[in-house]
Scaffold this motif. Sequence first.
Motif, mmCIF file in Angstrom:
data_model
loop_
_atom_site.group_PDB
_atom_site.id
_atom_site.type_symbol
_atom_site.label_atom_id
_atom_site.label_comp_id
_atom_site.label_asym_id
_atom_site.label_seq_id
_atom_site.Cartn_x
_atom_site.Cartn_y
_atom_site.Cartn_z
ATOM 1 N N GLY A 169 0.854 -1.184 0.000
ATOM 2 C CA GLY A 169 0.000 0.000 0.000
ATOM 3 C C GLY A 169 0.884 1.225 0.000
ATOM 4 N N GLY A 170 0.526 2.202 -0.837
ATOM 5 C CA GLY A 170 1.282 3.446 -0.860
ATOM 6 C C GLY A 170 2.683 3.324 -1.420
ATOM 7 N N LEU A 171 2.928 2.292 -2.199
ATOM 8 C CA LEU A 171 4.296 2.101 -2.693
ATOM 9 C C LEU A 171 4.735 3.223 -3.628
ATOM 10 C CD1 LEU A 171 4.655 -1.718 -3.438
ATOM 11 C CD2 LEU A 171 5.202 -0.441 -1.387
ATOM 12 N N SER A 172 3.774 3.936 -4.218
ATOM 13 C CA SER A 172 4.166 4.993 -5.163
ATOM 14 C C SER A 172 4.976 6.079 -4.475
ATOM 15 C CB SER A 172 2.932 5.592 -5.829
ATOM 16 O OG SER A 172 2.118 6.176 -4.850
ATOM 17 N N LYS A 173 4.834 6.169 -3.149
ATOM 18 C CA LYS A 173 5.605 7.195 -2.436
ATOM 19 C C LYS A 173 7.090 6.837 -2.377
ATOM 20 C CE LYS A 173 1.865 9.274 -0.224
ATOM 21 N NZ LYS A 173 0.873 8.260 -0.596
ATOM 22 N N VAL A 174 7.370 5.556 -2.115
ATOM 23 C CA VAL A 174 8.775 5.174 -1.975
ATOM 24 C C VAL A 174 9.373 4.692 -3.291
ATOM 25 C CG1 VAL A 174 8.824 4.679 0.480
ATOM 26 C CG2 VAL A 174 8.011 2.944 -1.118
ATOM 27 N N MET A 175 8.530 4.240 -4.177
ATOM 28 C CA MET A 175 9.057 3.700 -5.435
ATOM 29 C C MET A 175 8.366 4.378 -6.622
ATOM 30 S SD MET A 175 8.864 -0.324 -4.377
ATOM 31 C CE MET A 175 9.933 -0.985 -5.630
ATOM 32 N N PRO A 176 8.638 5.634 -6.852
ATOM 33 C CA PRO A 176 7.885 6.364 -7.888
ATOM 34 C C PRO A 176 8.103 5.807 -9.308
ATOM 35 C CG PRO A 176 9.686 7.703 -7.020
ATOM 36 C CD PRO A 176 9.602 6.499 -6.140
ATOM 37 N N VAL A 177 9.337 5.469 -9.631
ATOM 38 C CA VAL A 177 9.588 4.976 -10.995
ATOM 39 C C VAL A 177 8.853 3.659 -11.202
ATOM 40 C CG1 VAL A 177 11.363 4.277 -12.624
ATOM 41 C CG2 VAL A 177 11.842 6.072 -10.964
ATOM 42 N N TYR A 178 8.969 2.813 -10.191
ATOM 43 C CA TYR A 178 8.285 1.529 -10.210
ATOM 44 C C TYR A 178 6.790 1.723 -10.413
ATOM 45 C CZ TYR A 178 6.582 -2.879 -8.190
ATOM 46 O OH TYR A 178 5.951 -4.063 -7.961
ATOM 47 N N ALA A 179 6.221 2.658 -9.665
ATOM 48 C CA ALA A 179 4.780 2.903 -9.753
ATOM 49 C C ALA A 179 4.405 3.383 -11.145
ATOM 50 C CB ALA A 179 4.357 3.911 -8.690
ATOM 51 N N ALA A 180 5.251 4.203 -11.735
ATOM 52 C CA ALA A 180 4.936 4.722 -13.070
ATOM 53 C C ALA A 180 4.921 3.585 -14.087
ATOM 54 C CB ALA A 180 5.971 5.773 -13.467
#
Lengths: 491, 577
Positions: B370-381
Amino acid sequence: MPAGVSLRDFYYLLPELVLTGGALLVLIADVLLPRRSGHALAWITLLVLAATLASLGTFSGTHEVAHGLIAVDEFALFFKVVFLVSAAVTVLMSVRYLEIEGASPGEYYFLILCATLGMMILAGGIDLITIFIGLETMAVSFYILVGFIKPNQKSNEAAVKYFLLGAFSLGILLYGMSLLYGLSGTTNLRVMAPVFFGPETRHDPRLILAVMLVVAGVGFKIAAVPFHMWAPDVYEGAPTPVTAFLSVGSKAASFAMILRIFLEGLPAMVHDWQILFEALAIVTMTVGNLAALTQTNLKRMLAYSSIAHAGYILIGLVAGTPRGVSAMLIYLFIYTFMQLGAFTVIVLMRRRDVVGDELKDFSGLHFRHPYAAFAMLLFMLSLGGIPPTAGFMGKFWLFSAAIDAHYYWLAVIGVLNSAVSLYYYIRLVVFMYLKKDATGSEPSTTPALTVALAIAVVATIYIGIYPRVLFEIAEASARTLGVVGITAALP
Amino acid sequence: MTSHILSLILFTPLAGAFLLLLVDKKNENAIRWIANIVALIGFAVSIPLWFWYNPQSSVFQFVERAPWIPSIGAEYFLGVDGFSMLLILLTTMMGFIAVLSSWTAITERVKEYYIFLLLLQTGMLGAFMSLDFLLFFLFWEVMLVPMYFLIGIWGSDNRLYSAIKFFLYTLVGSVVMLLGILALYFAYHADPANGGIYTFDITRFHRYAFAPGLQWWVFLAFFLGFAIKVPMFPFHTWLPDAHTDAPTAGSVILAAVLLKMGTYGFLRFSLPILPEASRQFVPMIVVLSIIGIVYGALVALAQKDWKRLVAYSSVSHMGLVMLGMFALNPVGITGSIIQQLNHGISTGALFLIVGIVYERRHTREISEYGGLSKVMPVYAAIFLIMTMSSIGLPTLNGFIGELMILQGVFVANKIWAAFAASGIVLGAAYMLNLYQKTMFGKIENPKNERLLDLSHREFATFAPLLVLAVWMGLYPAPFLRRLETSVDHVIARVSPQYATKNLADCGTLLPAASAGAAPTAPLPDVVAQNPAAKFLASVPCDANGKPLSTSSGQAPASSGTGTDIPPPADKKPGDPQ
């Protein structure tokens, strides 16, 4: 009727004579050489086998020897090569095994050669008398070999079982043969064949009884269900190299005998024995594979798997076409190598205190001996019929023979069985590759075992990738059996 | 053309596997480097296929023939058309990505791992290249063993069960298929018109009309083999287990390439060799596909395990691929092939994405994240792009495939199309739901607070997939152009009415497609639209008898139209050119 035997006959029997002389030589050498000279005896045995193999090449073509007692043709030649190669690999496997067991090598190698001699006579036999002599020579040698480890109770028990059931089945076979003789007035298969084509004998109930008795008798020899009960106990109890030789050589010889008797002697009764063998094939494949699923002892597992393989091979006989016969030859040839290879790995596992034939002995084998594990993997895949191993080519051609002869359901049952069989073959692979506990036994290699293993591995891969030569030879050999004419003679 | 490029592509991974055998197993980094370089070379040597492939020629190209077992008519016979060429490129690319993605994920028994991956690669490539049925079957079966080990040794908790399940399921299907192959082999021989030869040459089978009764049975036999591999609805149960327990690279290969074996089999063997039976079995396949689409999506919606969710989405997507194929019209089949490539790209990427967090956290529970886009922005993109690709957002590859499939299915039957569309809607639901749960919101699990974003190597595994997703989404023309002759070849067999009408009514559109390929740099939009226009036009044209699309009907009617689609009897694909 038989007049004198000429020198020509002896010429054509040269391989058998060389082998007989060689066997006696081994016995003499055993007396003359100092005790514990197993290696020297093994070398002599191998040389005898090599000389026999070489003498096979001194003549070619198709001949009938000794007034139709023995046929010398490519069909017999094919089988003789199989026997000699499997005997040689068996000898290679035996050297260290005999040392560990402390058994006397002289008689052992002598009996191996005698059994081989019996098989060779069997492959050439076109007369019921010759066939019987060959069969007995082979069987008696094996009765002793199975019980060769005298202090071992299992070995003794196996020998007694094998002897009793073997004698019993031989009685049945002989009874069938005597009926055949009584009905046809001849023991020669090729003289007998046309007699049975006559309308009055063809539907004679006594002839059908004779066929059934012969089928039951040979069914025992190839361990077809329901005549298979001896196989697991004998395979487990016998010394491992003997088990290997029994499951390969004896089986191939019995199939040679079956082909001779039914295709050369009883083509008139093809519809009767085809139905019998079809039922045998289905039951044998299925029961063999299902029983193998639950085995934890590898030799027992291979015993049941060898039963199942007899079922597959019977498919070729049921097809009854030249293609079917050549498929049987191809399969027997391939089966020889993969089965011998698997048993060689089991022999590798044998140590002074460990028998090494339980599944758990193979646990994590890959980490202790990657080459042995890889070889075993190859043999298991080959037995299961996965390409690019030889087993696939063999199964492929057997099933194609069934399709060609319109035995579709037999082929379907066959392939489904081979899928089931993969389960227990793969289970051994799981133990070897996927379990890491080091409780299993440590394999130890000797040069002889390495050579035996290498022969089996190379043959299994080479035939799997490039089977061209084997296919061509097997087809030529199958043609000499005269199947072509026989099937054409029938409606 | 006597080039040996196919053999080169085929045996590069095998040579690499042998090379690895010689390396000491303790020297893990050397093994990794060698494996990666071999896989990269394997990809590099396959790239010329894309450029050398001649889209105008309808025969199999880069043909190599040599006797193998002459006494039974088996040959070493390789060749590709547009369809298999694209699948080969997909295989070599995904093979490289799979090897690259394993650098840190695999820490034990490294040597064997790469050997099995490379062996698997050769098996897959061989299956796509073989034009000899026995050779095809050989490669088809060869794939089983390495994949079994990949799952069984490097898999997660339930790996033994999953591996044997995968193995036995596939094996049962393929042995029955073997009987089907043999039945064709003998039936071909039995017809005196064929000169009594024994052959496994599938290009001959493509030109021969087998008896309808035989076709029916053989279709069933092939169906069992291929449907298990796809996997279609009642035979799909091995897939979630195999995917869940396989290591990341195994899942990637399984999803991206191995599943395509089934659809490839249908398209290469079942449809053109057994056209009548294929038409008869349309209802059954369609019903199973639709069940697969809806059921797979619904089950995916209920998953708590990230990887299982993606696995069930595969069932749903492959159902769509099968549905498009069995619409049995050009646009449906083209869409089906494009969607196979798309599925390879996007599902392959999704498994890589799961693998990346699994390597960091060793759990696949969606609720753990949950909320991984905060710590892993490139991954989330990247995950976002691939999610969009998977649910078919326009401008990305998934859209093209789904659109064409829906078009083709719509022409065939509107009700089927409605079901297919519902699958796409459900697909959006479970994918967006997954994305929201894992990427958005606050980080509630403290273990997720210090997760590292993608390393350069990890990013490199996604880069080619991202490029392809955008390329195929914006400009699919080069792909479509390379597929034309393959599709026409199948259509000419299975739905000849389309082929003839195409020639009669819409012939003017065909050369436009070819003209677009001319190197004289025409207007970009013409290039972009013409090949697509051909396919868009071909549907109504075939269904109603006249072209519908007029968007760019200005094409010069160069002579020699329609030579792409000669009647089947005229083709000599087997002949080396």
